[in-house]
Design a protein around this motif. Structure first.
Motif, short mmCIF file in Angstrom:
data_model
loop_
_atom_site.label_atom_id
_atom_site.label_comp_id
_atom_site.label_asym_id
_atom_site.label_seq_id
_atom_site.Cartn_x
_atom_site.Cartn_y
_atom_site.Cartn_z
N ALA A 157 0.82 -1.22 0.00
CA ALA A 157 0.00 0.00 0.00
C ALA A 157 0.85 1.26 0.00
O ALA A 157 0.31 2.37 -0.10
N GLY A 158 2.17 1.11 0.14
CA GLY A 158 3.04 2.28 0.20
C GLY A 158 2.93 3.01 1.53
O GLY A 158 3.15 4.22 1.60
N ALA A 159 2.61 2.27 2.60
CA ALA A 159 2.46 2.89 3.93
C ALA A 159 3.81 3.33 4.47
O ALA A 159 4.84 2.69 4.22
N SER A 160 3.80 4.40 5.23
CA SER A 160 5.03 4.87 5.88
C SER A 160 5.13 4.35 7.30
O SER A 160 6.23 4.23 7.85
N ASP A 172 -10.88 2.21 -7.61
CA ASP A 172 -10.21 1.04 -7.05
C ASP A 172 -8.70 1.24 -6.92
O ASP A 172 -8.08 0.76 -5.97
N ARG A 173 -8.13 1.96 -7.86
CA ARG A 173 -6.67 2.15 -7.84
C ARG A 173 -6.22 2.92 -6.60
O ARG A 173 -5.16 2.64 -6.04
N CYS A 174 -7.03 3.88 -6.17
CA CYS A 174 -6.65 4.71 -5.01
C CYS A 174 -7.46 4.36 -3.77
O CYS A 174 -7.50 5.14 -2.80
N ASN A 175 -8.12 3.19 -3.79
CA ASN A 175 -8.93 2.73 -2.64
C ASN A 175 -9.99 3.74 -2.24
O ASN A 175 -10.30 3.90 -1.05
N ARG A 200 -1.03 13.45 -3.85
CA ARG A 200 -1.11 13.58 -5.31
C ARG A 200 -2.46 13.03 -5.78
O ARG A 200 -2.89 11.96 -5.35
N LEU A 201 -3.15 13.77 -6.64
CA LEU A 201 -4.43 13.30 -7.18
C LEU A 201 -4.24 12.01 -7.97
O LEU A 201 -3.24 11.86 -8.69
N CYS A 202 -5.18 11.10 -7.82
CA CYS A 202 -5.14 9.85 -8.58
C CYS A 202 -5.33 10.17 -10.07
O CYS A 202 -6.35 10.75 -10.46
N ALA A 203 -4.36 9.77 -10.88
CA ALA A 203 -4.40 10.08 -12.31
C ALA A 203 -5.56 9.38 -13.02
O ALA A 203 -6.02 9.84 -14.06
N GLN A 204 -6.06 8.32 -12.42
CA GLN A 204 -7.10 7.53 -13.08
C GLN A 204 -8.49 8.11 -12.89
O GLN A 204 -9.36 7.96 -13.76
N CYS A 205 -8.75 8.75 -11.75
CA CYS A 205 -10.13 9.18 -11.48
C CYS A 205 -10.32 10.68 -11.24
O CYS A 205 -11.44 11.13 -11.01
N LYS A 206 -9.23 11.46 -11.21
CA LYS A 206 -9.41 12.90 -10.96
C LYS A 206 -10.26 13.54 -12.05
O LYS A 206 -10.23 13.13 -13.21
N GLN A 207 -11.03 14.55 -11.64
CA GLN A 207 -11.92 15.22 -12.60
C GLN A 207 -11.82 16.74 -12.45
O GLN A 207 -11.72 17.25 -11.33
N PRO A 208 -11.84 17.47 -13.57
CA PRO A 208 -11.85 18.93 -13.47
C PRO A 208 -13.20 19.43 -12.96
O PRO A 208 -14.23 18.77 -13.13
N LYS A 241 -3.34 9.26 -4.74
CA LYS A 241 -2.40 8.15 -4.84
C LYS A 241 -0.98 8.70 -4.84
O LYS A 241 -0.54 9.34 -5.79
N GLY A 242 -0.25 8.49 -3.74
CA GLY A 242 1.10 9.01 -3.62
C GLY A 242 1.11 10.45 -3.14
O GLY A 242 0.06 11.06 -2.90
N ARG A 243 2.32 10.99 -2.97
CA ARG A 243 2.46 12.38 -2.52
C ARG A 243 3.49 13.12 -3.36
O ARG A 243 4.34 12.51 -4.00
N VAL A 244 3.38 14.42 -3.33
CA VAL A 244 4.30 15.27 -4.10
C VAL A 244 4.79 16.38 -3.17
O VAL A 244 4.07 16.84 -2.29
N GLY A 245 6.03 16.80 -3.37
CA GLY A 245 6.60 17.85 -2.54
C GLY A 245 6.18 19.24 -2.99
O GLY A 245 6.03 19.51 -4.19
N ILE A 246 5.96 20.10 -2.00
CA ILE A 246 5.73 21.53 -2.26
C ILE A 246 6.90 22.25 -1.62
O ILE A 246 7.17 22.08 -0.43
#
Length: 575
Positions: free
Chosen positions: A205-208, A503-506, A464-472, A511-516
């Protein structure tokens, strides 16, 4: 004569059989016959007695007779709330083999329900194990047996069902640590299998972090994924001690010590080519030991600078600074903002055969070959400052200090930066400008700060927004302006995205994180402000003039790029 004959007959009987004959609750022939059958079948006398179905002898009658004869009170165990009983006080095997149920602990006394109070061997074992004085309460044998068996069976069955689909074996890499499954008897196998599944699920799951948390009425396991805690399992409460013991065994911790916190670590091989470090921390709570396992993946430091989410101009500023021959680069942000990964990414870029790199950390989280890593140990006198002094006698090119906590460490680090070394470190400040004033408040002379610090990076981690289901989606113009966008930004060429869930992002939408990042080089003008004892606001104003974006502005740029959501930027930045 009849009394003497009965008395003579009892000399061949033992335990409960002898007591029931003496109390005239059972005649000698019946007692003798049942005793022989119990011996032949290798069963308990009380089980055979009830199975014989003698006239006027059932479980309720037998319990009443024993209660009156021995002077112990009776209890109807079928009315008890099992979840409220201190069942973990007595060893499970001992309780099940002798049908003993812990009812209540009061001071140094433990109330236990039994159906056979003559079983002194079991009672003595329990007293020795618990170091408590026992108060005996009599229960009907069939009801007591049903509850004890059901309790043991439900825990084992539940944990087996939770681990049913795990067929991967994890292997402990440490040569002096016990394997995840080595030394576990058949009774512990479900626990081992369950913990293997939990660890595999966490890594997948990519848990920390993994949290094992005992409470009064339940036990839960949570993962921290993308910075958010999520419950993944609720094992039976009575297994909390066994789960904690197993985790402490593989982490080389003292399983007998439950009163003070302990720290350990273990390396787990998840495949022939991948090893994961787990940092383990135990904490005594009101209802047992809470254990947190932090997953440290060495491959995260090898992702490269581009994977961290730096914009091109920020990346250029950072790369220019870290390739300087000497000076100090500081990374700031709260706990869990990714400072360690950023520093190790920089170190990995600089890690070459001709470069001597030394780090002092508390503790070292990521292992990198070719870098000399030291764990500080304040109890032994190995502080950050002491490690830094030693480093300077080890001919270093690059030094990394896990954290600048005090004036002594800051002074040594700054002197190292001034004498031809590149120094990396972290501070817990909200943004880049306040880092400089924090050093001044520590007591570092402004001219030392101005002459040593070459760049400060403040950072946060946004989901980070899930690339599969994000919507404008549409947001009012005024709302976007209020968020911080300028008229030039709102040119109609982009729209913010929102999380949806799939399903991809539960179902979370992320899904995942990005640095600011806020990357602030220390320019000559900023040096002048520092030397004149300027404050953080003056430094921030000058940085803005020089094109340094604030954390909020950096986050808004990520929203324009469709990487994260506006809500997430608001959650991790504060302006």
């Amino acid at each position: 004569m009849a009394v003497n004959a009965a008395a003579a007959g009892t000399t061949q009987l033992t335990g409960l059989a002898r007591a029931l004959v003496q109390f005239n609750a059972l005649n000698v022939p019946d007692a003798d016959r049942v005793s022989k059958r119990a011996t032949e079948n290798k069963t308990e006398f009380i089980d055979e007695l009830l199975a014989a179905k003698l006239p006027n002898m059932n479980a309720a009658t037998l319990a009443r007779v024993i209660s009156e004869s021995f002077g112990h009170p009776m209890v109807d165990v079928s009315t008890l709330d099992i979840d409220q009983l201190p069942i973990d006080l007595i060893d499970k095997k001992l309780a099940q083999s002798n049908y003993v149920l812990a009812l209540k602990k009061r001071g140094n006394r433990l109330y236990v329900a039994v159906s056979d109070p003559t079983n002194q061997q079991a009672l003595s074992q329990i007293q020795f194990q618990t170091q408590l004085q026992l108060d005996i309460v009599v229960a009907e044998h069939d009801r007591l047996r049903e509850i004890v068996d059901k309790n043991a069976k439900s825990a084992t069955t539940a944990i087996s069902e939770l681990a049913d689909d795990s067929d991967v074996n994890l292997e402990v890499v440490d040569t002096d640590a016990q394997s995840v499954d080595d030394g576990a008897d058949a009774d512990e196998a479900p626990i081992v299998k369950f913990l293997q599944k939990i660890m595999i699920d966490a890594i997948d799951a990519g848990a920390s972090d993994m949290h094992f948390e005992p409470y009064e009425k339940f036990y839960r396991i949570r993962f921290r994924v993308d910075g958010m805690l999520k419950e993944v399992a609720q094992p039976p409460l009575q297994l909390r001690e066994r789960i904690a013991a197993r985790l402490k065994v593989i982490s080389k911790l003292d399983i007998s010590e439950k009163r003070v916190p302990q720290d350990g670590r273990v390396k787990i091989a998840v495949s022939p080519t991948k090893v994961i470090d787990l940092r383990v921390s135990t904490l005594p709570t009101m209802y047992g030991e809470k254990i947190v396992m932090r997953i440290l993946d060495p491959s995260s430091a090898r992702l490269g600078i581009d994977a961290l989410g730096y914009d091109p101009i920020e990346k250029e500023r950072l790369m220019e600074a870290i390739k300087r021959p000497y000076g100090m680069v500081l990374v700031t942000g709260p706990t869990g903002s990714g400072k360690t990964v950023s520093l190790y990414t920089c170190l990995n870029l600089l890690n070459e055969p001709g470069v001597n790199i030394a780090t002092a950390e508390d503790p070292a989280e990521i292992s990198l070959p070719g870098i000399n890593q030291v764990n500080v140990n304040e109890k032994a006198g190995l502080t950050f400052a002491a490690a830094l002094k030693s480093f300077l006698r080890q001919d270093p090119d690059i030094i990394m200090v896990g954290e600048i906590r005090d004036l002594e460490t800051a002074d040594i680090a700054i002197k190292a930066a001034q004498t031809g070394h590149m120094v990396f470190s972290t501070l817990h400040t909200n943004d880049a400008p306040t880092t400089l004033t924090r050093l001044m408040n520590m007591g570092v002379a402004p001219f030392n700060i101005a002459s040593s610090v070459i760049l400060i990076t403040a950072q946060r981690l946004a989901r980070r927004l899930c690339a599969q289901c994000k919507q404008p989606y549409e947001l009012p113009y005024d709302a976007l302006v209020e968020a911080g966008y300028t008229d030039d930004d709102l040119d109609g060429s982009w729209k913010p995205y929102k999380p949806v869930g799939c399903d991809r992002c539960n179902g979370s939408g992320y899904k995942g994180r990005v640095g600011i990042y806020q990357v602030m080089p220390i320019s000559e003008e900023i040096q002048r402000i520092i030397l004149s004892n300027g404050n953080a606001m003056q430094i921030a104003e000058q940085a803005k003039i020089e094109g340094v974006r604030s954390l909020r502005e950096s986050g808004l740029a990520k929203v324009r790029q469709g990487v994260t959501s506006l809500e997430e930027v608001f959650a991790v930045t504060n302006e």
